[in-house]
Scaffold this motif. Sequence first.
Motif, PDB file in Angstrom:
ATOM      1  N   ALA A   1       1.369  -1.110  -0.244  1.00 39.65           N
ATOM      2  CA  ALA A   1       0.775  -0.193  -0.064  1.00 39.65           C
ATOM      3  C   ALA A   1       0.908   1.110   0.202  1.00 39.65           C
ATOM      4  CB  ALA A   1      -0.438   0.043   1.343  1.00 39.65           C
ATOM      5  N   SER A   2       0.325   2.201  -0.428  1.00 42.24           N
ATOM      6  CA  SER A   2       0.802   3.707  -0.781  1.00 42.24           C
ATOM      7  C   SER A   2       0.593   4.855  -0.619  1.00 42.24           C
ATOM      8  CB  SER A   2       2.283   3.575  -1.854  1.00 42.24           C
ATOM      9  OG  SER A   2       1.659   3.743  -2.919  1.00 42.24           O
ATOM     10  N   LEU A   3       0.377   6.076  -0.228  1.00 38.57           N
ATOM     11  CA  LEU A   3       0.254   7.502  -0.820  1.00 38.57           C
ATOM     12  C   LEU A   3       0.984   8.119  -0.876  1.00 38.57           C
ATOM     13  CD1 LEU A   3      -1.641   7.415   3.248  1.00 38.57           C
ATOM     14  CD2 LEU A   3      -3.075   6.720   1.311  1.00 38.57           C
ATOM     15  N   GLU A   4       0.215   9.243  -2.018  1.00 39.48           N
ATOM     16  CA  GLU A   4       1.600  10.007  -2.422  1.00 39.48           C
ATOM     17  C   GLU A   4       0.605  11.348  -2.553  1.00 39.48           C
ATOM     18  OE1 GLU A   4       3.546   8.907  -6.034  1.00 39.48           O
ATOM     19  OE2 GLU A   4       3.432   7.306  -5.948  1.00 39.48           O
ATOM     20  N   LYS A   5       0.936  12.480  -2.148  1.00 32.96           N
ATOM     21  CA  LYS A   5       0.807  13.465  -2.153  1.00 32.96           C
ATOM     22  C   LYS A   5       1.607  14.645  -3.117  1.00 32.96           C
ATOM     23  CE  LYS A   5      -1.835  13.747   1.899  1.00 32.96           C
ATOM     24  NZ  LYS A   5      -3.015  14.162   1.644  1.00 32.96           N
ATOM     25  N   GLU A   6       1.486  15.211  -4.027  1.00 33.85           N
ATOM     26  CA  GLU A   6       2.519  16.115  -4.903  1.00 33.85           C
ATOM     27  C   GLU A   6       1.280  17.875  -4.633  1.00 33.85           C
ATOM     28  OE1 GLU A   6       5.697  16.534  -7.691  1.00 33.85           O
ATOM     29  OE2 GLU A   6       3.178  15.737  -9.131  1.00 33.85           O
ATOM     30  N   SER A   7       1.924  19.422  -4.420  1.00 31.18           N
ATOM     31  CA  SER A   7       1.390  19.999  -3.660  1.00 31.18           C
ATOM     32  C   SER A   7       1.855  21.242  -5.509  1.00 31.18           C
ATOM     33  CB  SER A   7       2.265  20.724  -2.985  1.00 31.18           C
ATOM     34  OG  SER A   7       3.235  21.016  -3.092  1.00 31.18           O
TER      35      SER A   7
ATOM     36  N   ASP B   1      -2.463  37.770 -20.840  1.00 29.52           N
ATOM     37  CA  ASP B   1      -0.948  37.212 -20.740  1.00 29.52           C
ATOM     38  C   ASP B   1      -1.427  36.411 -19.447  1.00 29.52           C
ATOM     39  OD1 ASP B   1       1.517  35.970 -20.300  1.00 29.52           O
ATOM     40  OD2 ASP B   1       2.608  38.076 -19.476  1.00 29.52           O
ATOM     41  N   SER B   2      -2.262  34.640 -20.251  1.00 31.39           N
ATOM     42  CA  SER B   2      -2.796  33.534 -19.614  1.00 31.39           C
ATOM     43  C   SER B   2      -1.855  32.801 -18.661  1.00 31.39           C
ATOM     44  CB  SER B   2      -3.442  33.078 -19.644  1.00 31.39           C
ATOM     45  OG  SER B   2      -2.678  31.846 -21.064  1.00 31.39           O
ATOM     46  N   ASN B   3      -0.392  32.948 -18.854  1.00 25.84           N
ATOM     47  CA  ASN B   3       1.043  32.048 -18.365  1.00 25.84           C
ATOM     48  C   ASN B   3       0.901  32.263 -16.864  1.00 25.84           C
ATOM     49  OD1 ASN B   3       1.808  32.359 -21.047  1.00 25.84           O
ATOM     50  ND2 ASN B   3       3.660  31.393 -20.297  1.00 25.84           N
ATOM     51  N   LYS B   4       0.441  33.590 -16.158  1.00 28.25           N
ATOM     52  CA  LYS B   4       0.957  33.731 -14.560  1.00 28.25           C
ATOM     53  C   LYS B   4      -0.185  32.551 -13.888  1.00 28.25           C
ATOM     54  CE  LYS B   4      -1.868  37.967 -14.442  1.00 28.25           C
ATOM     55  NZ  LYS B   4      -1.710  37.667 -16.057  1.00 28.25           N
ATOM     56  N   ASP B   5      -1.020  32.313 -14.890  1.00 30.61           N
ATOM     57  CA  ASP B   5      -2.179  32.321 -14.109  1.00 30.61           C
ATOM     58  C   ASP B   5      -2.692  30.543 -14.482  1.00 30.61           C
ATOM     59  OD1 ASP B   5      -3.055  34.585 -12.914  1.00 30.61           O
ATOM     60  OD2 ASP B   5      -4.521  34.737 -15.246  1.00 30.61           O
ATOM     61  N   VAL B   6      -1.817  30.106 -14.649  1.00 28.16           N
ATOM     62  CA  VAL B   6      -1.399  28.440 -15.294  1.00 28.16           C
ATOM     63  C   VAL B   6      -1.031  27.652 -14.497  1.00 28.16           C
ATOM     64  CG1 VAL B   6      -0.766  26.390 -17.109  1.00 28.16           C
ATOM     65  CG2 VAL B   6      -1.231  29.064 -17.855  1.00 28.16           C
ATOM     66  N   GLY B   7      -1.534  26.080 -13.868  1.00 31.10           N
ATOM     67  CA  GLY B   7      -0.774  25.815 -13.277  1.00 31.10           C
ATOM     68  C   GLY B   7       0.397  24.604 -13.714  1.00 31.10           C
ATOM     69  N   LEU B   8       2.408  24.509 -13.845  1.00 37.90           N
ATOM     70  CA  LEU B   8       2.348  23.643 -14.395  1.00 37.90           C
ATOM     71  C   LEU B   8       2.333  22.463 -14.089  1.00 37.90           C
ATOM     72  CD1 LEU B   8       5.295  26.332 -14.327  1.00 37.90           C
ATOM     73  CD2 LEU B   8       3.912  25.879 -15.915  1.00 37.90           C
ATOM     74  N   ILE B   9       2.272  22.457 -12.193  1.00 34.74           N
ATOM     75  CA  ILE B   9       1.820  21.074 -12.482  1.00 34.74           C
ATOM     76  C   ILE B   9       0.985  20.958 -10.729  1.00 34.74           C
ATOM     77  CG2 ILE B   9       2.785  18.955 -10.522  1.00 34.74           C
ATOM     78  CD1 ILE B   9       5.687  20.146 -11.306  1.00 34.74           C
ATOM     79  N   PRO B  10       0.352  20.004 -11.151  1.00 36.76           N
ATOM     80  CA  PRO B  10      -1.592  19.840 -11.107  1.00 36.76           C
ATOM     81  C   PRO B  10      -0.868  19.757  -9.609  1.00 36.76           C
ATOM     82  CG  PRO B  10      -1.068  18.459 -11.929  1.00 36.76           C
ATOM     83  CD  PRO B  10      -0.425  18.564 -12.133  1.00 36.76           C
ATOM     84  N   LYS B  11      -1.890  19.920  -8.225  1.00 36.01           N
ATOM     85  CA  LYS B  11      -2.224  19.653  -7.083  1.00 36.01           C
ATOM     86  C   LYS B  11      -2.223  17.728  -7.092  1.00 36.01           C
ATOM     87  CE  LYS B  11      -4.497  18.816  -1.915  1.00 36.01           C
ATOM     88  NZ  LYS B  11      -5.643  20.106  -1.634  1.00 36.01           N
ATOM     89  N   ARG B  12      -1.694  16.952  -5.991  1.00 35.01           N
ATOM     90  CA  ARG B  12      -1.908  15.153  -6.519  1.00 35.01           C
ATOM     91  C   ARG B  12      -2.149  14.767  -5.371  1.00 35.01           C
ATOM     92  NH1 ARG B  12       0.589  10.724  -8.651  1.00 35.01           N
ATOM     93  NH2 ARG B  12       2.786  11.695  -8.349  1.00 35.01           N
TER      94      ARG B  12
END
Length: 882
Positions: free
Chosen positions: A117-123, A255-266
């Motif tokens: 079993a495993s648990l992972e979290k990414e911000s 300029d939408s770049n600043k409002d974009v998520g590069l890596i999602p919360k997971r």
Amino acid sequence: SSISLRGLGEDRTLVLVNGRRLALFAGGNGGSVNINAIPLAAIDRVEIFKDGASGVYGSDAIAGVVNFILTKDFRGIEVGATAGTPTRSGGGKAQRAHVVAGFGDITQNRFNVTLSASLEKESALYAKDRKFARTGNIPPFVSAAATGQGNIEGAYNPGSGAPYNAANEDATQVIPGTTTVLAPPGNTPGRQVRTNPAFPAAPGDPAQSPNLVLFGNSPGAGYGNPLAAADQCASVNMYLDPVATTKGAPYCSYDSNKDVGLIPKRDLSTLSGNLTFKLTDTLEGFADLLFSRSKVTQQFQPSPMRRSFSVTDSEFALQGVDPVLLIRPTNPVYNSIIVPYLSAQHTRDTSQGFDQLIGQPLAVTARVFDFGPRTQVDIATQSRISGGLRGTLLKQDWEIAASRNESKLEGTVPEGYFSQVAFTRVINSRDDYNPWSLQQSAAFNAALAASGAKYTGASLDANSKATELDAKVTGELAALPAGLLQYAAGLQYREESFVTKPSAALQSGDIAGLGGGVPPVDRDRKIGSAFGELNVPIVKGLDGNLAMRYDKYGGIGSSNSYKGSLRYQPIREITLRGSTGTGFRAPTLVDLYQPQALGSSEQFNDTGPGGTGQTDLQVNSLTGGNPNLKPEKADQYTLGIVAQPSKNFSVSLDYFNARVKNIIALPSAQEVVSRFRAGDPAYAGLVRLVGNDIDFIEQTLQNVGSAKTQGIDLEATHRSTFDLGRLDLYMAGTYMIQFDQTSPGGVLSKKVGTMVDADGNPVLSSHSTVLDGVVLRWKHYLSATWSQGPWAVTFAQNYRRGYRDGNDLNGSPHQVPDEAIYDANVAFTGVPNLKLAIGVRNLFDKDPPIFVPTSNQFQGGYDVTQYDPRARFVYFTASYKF
């Protein structure tokens, strides 16, 4: 996450767990498996077959097979944890904890159960926290240019009641009783405009036709923006776009770049189990279980609103709402802001001279910040349970098993989404909306809140299932002079289904940012297969293998695939090997039946020969699956040599060559437009023009021609022993000689080391996703590990050759330079049963090079397929076995 071999794509790479399939990812665009569903802690080893394996594992294994073998016969308990963080501020932190437990001994207890079993979290990590990604304006390379706030699209006759009809329109509103005239001086040559005799003539109208109504496709088309003329775009979170509109007026872009998520919360949790039990000395039962649940939260820029988006929403006509955001002459901002901006007689130096528009209701664009950033929460579950029996009968080994796979996706939108009709109705029913300010009146805000325009709730639920029965027998047929003649034979039966359940809101197509109306899908099919394999010892040192497979896909047809290989070892130090085979990839249920929806395309340029010269365009686009797809067919061969002159050194070279016909791919908007303008007949029916302006494109999956790829794999290992320890060197690299793709119309794309052709047009896509990464000329991984006693130190290089990307803003070619990223790791095993390690990825915290995309990917500033935006990432891991 998915795996792609040979640059042929994840949908042509077969991923297995314990030799059996997983259900295709329900939220995917094609035939990919989400390998995040496979628990890392439970993996014992990974087998990779890079020379294709269609004859044994499945006809769709065109690029090869990756087989994850999970831990079995484990005894004891192991616990472990990993924690990592970027050294730069912002998100991107990751933590993982796991436990593996096993009990029972096959030999003594006649059973073993191994569980993990495993648990992972990414911000989440956002572009605003990375200098290289926080803006899409990097002159002279890229420009953001998304739909801005308060750009004037043109005049509009409210209540005309006629819906948009592209068949007889030039991207303008159909107004009863109007006449068509040529564009007056100052308008785009050759375009047509509408006149409305219901309005009085405006003074000084050069066309002697009152009240011109002209709408364009790009964010700045039309009549510019009063804030841009005063250089005040920043007051509404926009910027002054240096490119003039079709009328020569300044406008604001976003300029939408600043409002974009590069890596999602997971958040990810996984569970696996393996059970083996001996029933008798010649009969064994087995079962395995896989389950994973991931929750991914992604955030995007707020939705845009403009007429070209609204006219695809049928709810406007059904509810009798004009598909534009209207500013009427009775609105106080009309006289204070619009008239001084439009009037040529006005004393302000910001006046534009569009007097013919004065007194008419005007349509404007908006970037809707009122509901916050768009946020999506997707919960994906993957499950598989399989079990069977294996044993020996008449000196032959046999196995029979059944498995059930399911991939589920549940999508919700908690913030940032809204009904386009409800939002537009509020604006059009009032005279207090000010698009040139982010602060609206309290009365307007109250009316918007009471309108119910904000949407929160379900988006799309999807389900992909596969049930499989398989049986095989293996053994020895005869004793030949050079060894034993061995065989394997088997049967497989598989049922697949694909079901989508869009919410009522998603089906309506009225929720801004979710795309056009999405219909539900409920499809299934049956697949039957038979295969056989022979291992033939020909002479001493020379062995052959022959495998054949028959597959019959319901609704598609059948195929025969084969693979033949030879292995020759004339001396102990040298081994020669080669293989040849064929493949057949039937379109998946997702490929065929993913709902087609009418929405807005990603941005593209129409600057090639025959184009309008406009940049950063967005038009209506039809996307989704295609029930008329044909199967892909492939043939391939490999030749290789393995040399081991000493026990401490070995090197292998393998040449590969593969051809694929009827490639199933999803073309980008830029590819469709560029190939259409170039006269490629295969794209002639995918673009609709109004005049010479692009009004509509089709981006559904297509059979887009054939491809040939060839290259060389290099792998080498060397071990040296010294008084102070041992040094292990390892290198694995691939040199791509060729990846040429030909469209059905005969256009040839040479794709190695470039994303564009000689004219700057994007090369053809070979993947079932819009984001199609570059085919690198050379890429390698090089590592050196020094070890002594309990210590081991590894230093590694990840290198890729530079490549040609898109043209810059001046139309000049651009080259992404070579890149080398270094990693380091220190491991310690000096305490019994304890393993410790600390490591760094991107040790020198290197920024990515400038990248000019060939199609819009939202995450500008770097190549998202080649660079990890976390930059330098430090991690610590520990495990202990009881």
